[in-house]
Design an enzyme around this catalytic site. Structure first.
Site, PDB file in Angstrom:
ATOM      1  N   GLU A  83      59.591  63.128 -18.293  1.00 12.95           N
ATOM      2  CA  GLU A  83      59.612  64.452 -17.695  1.00 12.95           C
ATOM      3  C   GLU A  83      59.920  64.421 -16.221  1.00 12.95           C
ATOM      4  OE1 GLU A  83      55.853  65.805 -18.979  1.00 12.95           O
ATOM      5  OE2 GLU A  83      54.823  64.712 -17.411  1.00 12.95           O
ATOM      6  N   CYS A  97      61.107  65.448  -8.692  1.00 14.14           N
ATOM      7  CA  CYS A  97      60.009  64.533  -8.979  1.00 14.14           C
ATOM      8  C   CYS A  97      60.375  63.832 -10.282  1.00 14.14           C
ATOM      9  CB  CYS A  97      58.714  65.334  -9.110  1.00 14.14           C
ATOM     10  SG  CYS A  97      57.314  64.304  -9.566  1.00 14.14           S
ATOM     11  N   CYS A 104      52.229  55.822 -19.251  1.00 15.18           N
ATOM     12  CA  CYS A 104      51.794  55.000 -18.119  1.00 15.18           C
ATOM     13  C   CYS A 104      50.713  54.036 -18.581  1.00 15.18           C
ATOM     14  CB  CYS A 104      51.258  55.904 -17.003  1.00 15.18           C
ATOM     15  SG  CYS A 104      50.823  54.993 -15.494  1.00 15.18           S
ATOM     16  N   CYS A 108      44.657  56.442 -15.511  1.00 14.95           N
ATOM     17  CA  CYS A 108      43.783  57.164 -14.583  1.00 14.95           C
ATOM     18  C   CYS A 108      43.074  58.272 -15.365  1.00 14.95           C
ATOM     19  CB  CYS A 108      44.589  57.757 -13.431  1.00 14.95           C
ATOM     20  SG  CYS A 108      45.394  56.493 -12.411  1.00 14.95           S
ATOM     21  N   CYS A 111      44.587  61.925 -15.441  1.00  8.90           N
ATOM     22  CA  CYS A 111      46.041  62.110 -15.544  1.00  8.90           C
ATOM     23  C   CYS A 111      46.509  62.143 -16.996  1.00  8.90           C
ATOM     24  CB  CYS A 111      46.750  60.989 -14.790  1.00  8.90           C
ATOM     25  SG  CYS A 111      48.545  61.049 -14.949  1.00  8.90           S
ATOM     26  N   GLY A 171      54.359  57.424 -14.888  1.00  4.12           N
ATOM     27  CA  GLY A 171      54.512  55.992 -14.730  1.00  4.12           C
ATOM     28  C   GLY A 171      54.140  55.460 -13.364  1.00  4.12           C
ATOM     29  N   SER A 223      48.322  56.843  -3.981  1.00  2.00           N
ATOM     30  CA  SER A 223      47.334  57.718  -4.614  1.00  2.00           C
ATOM     31  C   SER A 223      45.975  57.058  -4.450  1.00  2.00           C
ATOM     32  CB  SER A 223      47.651  57.882  -6.106  1.00  2.00           C
ATOM     33  OG  SER A 223      48.913  58.498  -6.251  1.00  2.00           O
ATOM     34  N   LEU A 224      45.152  57.617  -3.574  1.00  4.64           N
ATOM     35  CA  LEU A 224      43.862  56.976  -3.284  1.00  4.64           C
ATOM     36  C   LEU A 224      42.742  57.638  -4.096  1.00  4.64           C
ATOM     37  CD1 LEU A 224      42.470  54.797  -1.557  1.00  4.64           C
ATOM     38  CD2 LEU A 224      42.183  56.504   0.238  1.00  4.64           C
ATOM     39  N   HIS A 225      42.547  58.911  -3.887  1.00  3.17           N
ATOM     40  CA  HIS A 225      41.652  59.748  -4.698  1.00  3.17           C
ATOM     41  C   HIS A 225      40.164  59.451  -4.589  1.00  3.17           C
ATOM     42  CE1 HIS A 225      45.420  61.109  -6.098  1.00  3.17           C
ATOM     43  NE2 HIS A 225      45.536  60.384  -7.197  1.00  3.17           N
ATOM     44  N   ASN A 299      45.585  69.974 -10.974  1.00  5.04           N
ATOM     45  CA  ASN A 299      46.093  70.793 -12.077  1.00  5.04           C
ATOM     46  C   ASN A 299      45.328  70.395 -13.324  1.00  5.04           C
ATOM     47  OD1 ASN A 299      48.395  72.441 -11.175  1.00  5.04           O
ATOM     48  ND2 ASN A 299      49.259  70.478 -10.596  1.00  5.04           N
ATOM     49  N   CYS A 344      51.922  66.019 -13.557  1.00  2.40           N
ATOM     50  CA  CYS A 344      52.109  64.735 -14.237  1.00  2.40           C
ATOM     51  C   CYS A 344      51.672  64.698 -15.706  1.00  2.40           C
ATOM     52  CB  CYS A 344      51.254  63.751 -13.446  1.00  2.40           C
ATOM     53  SG  CYS A 344      51.662  62.063 -13.687  1.00  2.40           S
TER      54      CYS A 344
HETATM   55  N1  SAH Z   1      51.580  56.075 -10.622  1.00  2.17           N
HETATM   56  C1  SAH Z   1      51.992  56.666  -9.379  1.00  2.17           C
HETATM   57  C2  SAH Z   1      52.977  57.818  -9.523  1.00  2.17           C
HETATM   58  C3  SAH Z   1      52.754  58.811 -10.625  1.00  2.17           C
HETATM   59  S1  SAH Z   1      51.385  59.933 -10.485  1.00  2.17           S
HETATM   60  C4  SAH Z   1      50.789  57.097  -8.599  1.00  2.17           C
HETATM   61  O1  SAH Z   1      49.678  56.972  -9.096  1.00  2.17           O
HETATM   62  O2  SAH Z   1      50.948  57.505  -7.459  1.00  2.17           O
HETATM   63  C5  SAH Z   1      51.857  61.014  -9.189  1.00  2.17           C
HETATM   64  C6  SAH Z   1      50.693  61.734  -8.539  1.00  2.17           C
HETATM   65  O3  SAH Z   1      50.210  62.800  -9.378  1.00  2.17           O
HETATM   66  C7  SAH Z   1      49.503  60.814  -8.284  1.00  2.17           C
HETATM   67  O4  SAH Z   1      48.966  61.054  -7.009  1.00  2.17           O
HETATM   68  C8  SAH Z   1      48.557  61.259  -9.370  1.00  2.17           C
HETATM   69  O5  SAH Z   1      47.258  60.882  -9.062  1.00  2.17           O
HETATM   70  C9  SAH Z   1      48.801  62.749  -9.408  1.00  2.17           C
HETATM   71  N2  SAH Z   1      48.284  63.455 -10.580  1.00  2.17           N
HETATM   72  C10 SAH Z   1      48.114  62.983 -11.824  1.00  2.17           C
HETATM   73  N3  SAH Z   1      47.600  63.920 -12.631  1.00  2.17           N
HETATM   74  C11 SAH Z   1      47.446  65.028 -11.878  1.00  2.17           C
HETATM   75  C12 SAH Z   1      46.967  66.342 -12.145  1.00  2.17           C
HETATM   76  N4  SAH Z   1      46.555  66.691 -13.342  1.00  2.17           N
HETATM   77  N5  SAH Z   1      46.953  67.232 -11.120  1.00  2.17           N
HETATM   78  C13 SAH Z   1      47.413  66.881  -9.891  1.00  2.17           C
HETATM   79  N6  SAH Z   1      47.887  65.670  -9.594  1.00  2.17           N
HETATM   80  C14 SAH Z   1      47.895  64.749 -10.567  1.00  2.17           C
END
Ligand code: SAH
Length: 357
Positions: A83, A97, A104, A108, A111, A171, A223-225, A299, A344
């Protein structure tokens, strides 16, 4: 279009060396098939149509949000979902994007891509083709417009062209390193310069170090979170392999060599990682000379798990305030395309093509 296969095929056909470049340039100018490349001999067009698939991605679903965000769900030739999203910003930027893997492997917790499991790495040309679809949809690197089958609904605005790319779809880009780099090196032909290309990683430290050695002025996003390993391990299992300190050290090396600030993505999850104390922990962790932050409204993935909900706007503002007071630059990402589930993994998840594992 697989450029290696194209070059090989043209050589086998005894074509002059400039042909491959000519074909590729027509594709980047918005041609939607070899047939449209009228500067090529007719017979050659037919030969290429038979031998080198113009695109190996088939669009399955297209959704467009009121804000102009377009989400495409593709299927690879072997049936895996991919996608991609086009975001249109008021300042004129047109950002794609794009995905680097189908599904993946990193799982996470928040995700949708991880929940669908891992299918396979995408090839360099499968990565580039996603951007080429949008290029045809909105206009070419040369500014000429030509439609394609899946476009239909929205007319391109005059002069609209791609400007930015984020390797932030499905991914983990740095786990598919070679293909990602080949794709990134091709993007300027589509009008997307390296400075306007961002590679987002969940913290695959060896990939960050490798990227540091490339002579490419791309932006690195992390992506730290979470500000501590314990919470981050729960949200992002990859932390067990590469702890925060190790990943941030790799980002610092990237900054020291490439001199580009690293963009830290931080999802705002209500009651999970949005306390003021956690903002203070981020301040201790992130040197404002090296890092800037992007706070991301979550989201909700809507798959019924309901494990997470997004922080409220006041909670996001309060968090940001703590960061700003400490001199740590933080922007809040404008949520785009929410009603079309542009986050994502969401579209493939709802379209039922994913074949959950
Ligand atoms: N694997 C890479 C790139 C793909 S994810 C990474 O982790 O950076 C791209 C971004 O979307 C990441 O920051 C991820 O944490 C975020 N993401 C994943 N699911 C999401 C969601 N439901 N809402 C908002 N951001 C999300």
């Amino acid at each position: 279009m697989d450029r290696e296969l194209l070059e090989q095929t043209l050589a086998d056909l005894g074509q002059p060396p400039y042909r491959a470049r000519q074909v590729w340039e027509r594709a980047c100018a918005g041609a939607a098939s070899y047939e449209e490349m009228t500067s090529l001999p007719k017979e050659l067009r037919t030969q290429l149509t038979d031998r080198v698939p113009f695109s190996t991605l088939s669009p399955l679903q297209r959704r467009e949000a009121r804000d102009g965000t377009v989400k495409l769900l593709f299927q690879t030739a072997d049936g895996h979902p991919v996608e991609s999203v086009l975001m249109r910003y008021r300042d004129g930027r047109r950002s794609v994007c794009i995905s680097t893997q189908s599904g993946c492997p990193l799982q996470c917790a928040f995700c949708a891509s991880g929940q669908m499991g891992f299918k396979r790495n995408l090839s360099a040309w499968e990565i580039v083709e996603q951007a080429l679809f949008f290029l045809r949809e909105i206009g070419s690197a040369e500014g000429s417009h030509s439609g394609s089958e899946v476009t239909a609904e929205s007319e391109p605005e005059p002069g609209e062209r791609l400007s930015n790319a984020a390797l932030m779809g499905m991914g983990e880009p740095l786990m598919n390193y070679e293909a990602v780099l080949t794709a990134v090196r091709a993007l300027p032909d589509l009008g997307i310069g390296h400075r306007h290309t961002a590679i987002s990683t969940a913290g695959w430290a060896p990939g960050i170090d490798r990227l540091t050695t490339e002579d490419l002025p791309v932006r690195l996003a992390l992506s730290l979170h979470a500000p501590d390993d314990e919470l981050r391990r729960r949200l992002m299992p990859v932390t067990a392999r590469f702890p925060i300190a190790e990943v941030l050290a790799a980002c610092k090396r990237f900054y020291d060599v490439r001199r580009r600030k690293v963009l830290v993505e931080y999802l705002m999850l209500a009651g999970v990682n949005d306390h003021r104390e956690q903002a203070r922990a981020l301040v201790r962790l992130l040197n404002p000379k090296i890092f800037k932050l992007n706070l991301i409204p979550y989201n909700e993935t809507g798959d019924g798990r309901g494990a997470f909900s997004g922080s409220s706007r006041p909670a996001i503002d309060a968090f940001r305030e703590v960061l700003a007071k400490a001199g740590l630059e933080a922007t809040v990402r404008v949520a785009r395309g929410r009603e079309i589930e542009a986050a994502c993994g969401q579209l493939a998840g709802t379209a039922g093509t994913a074949g959950r594992t």
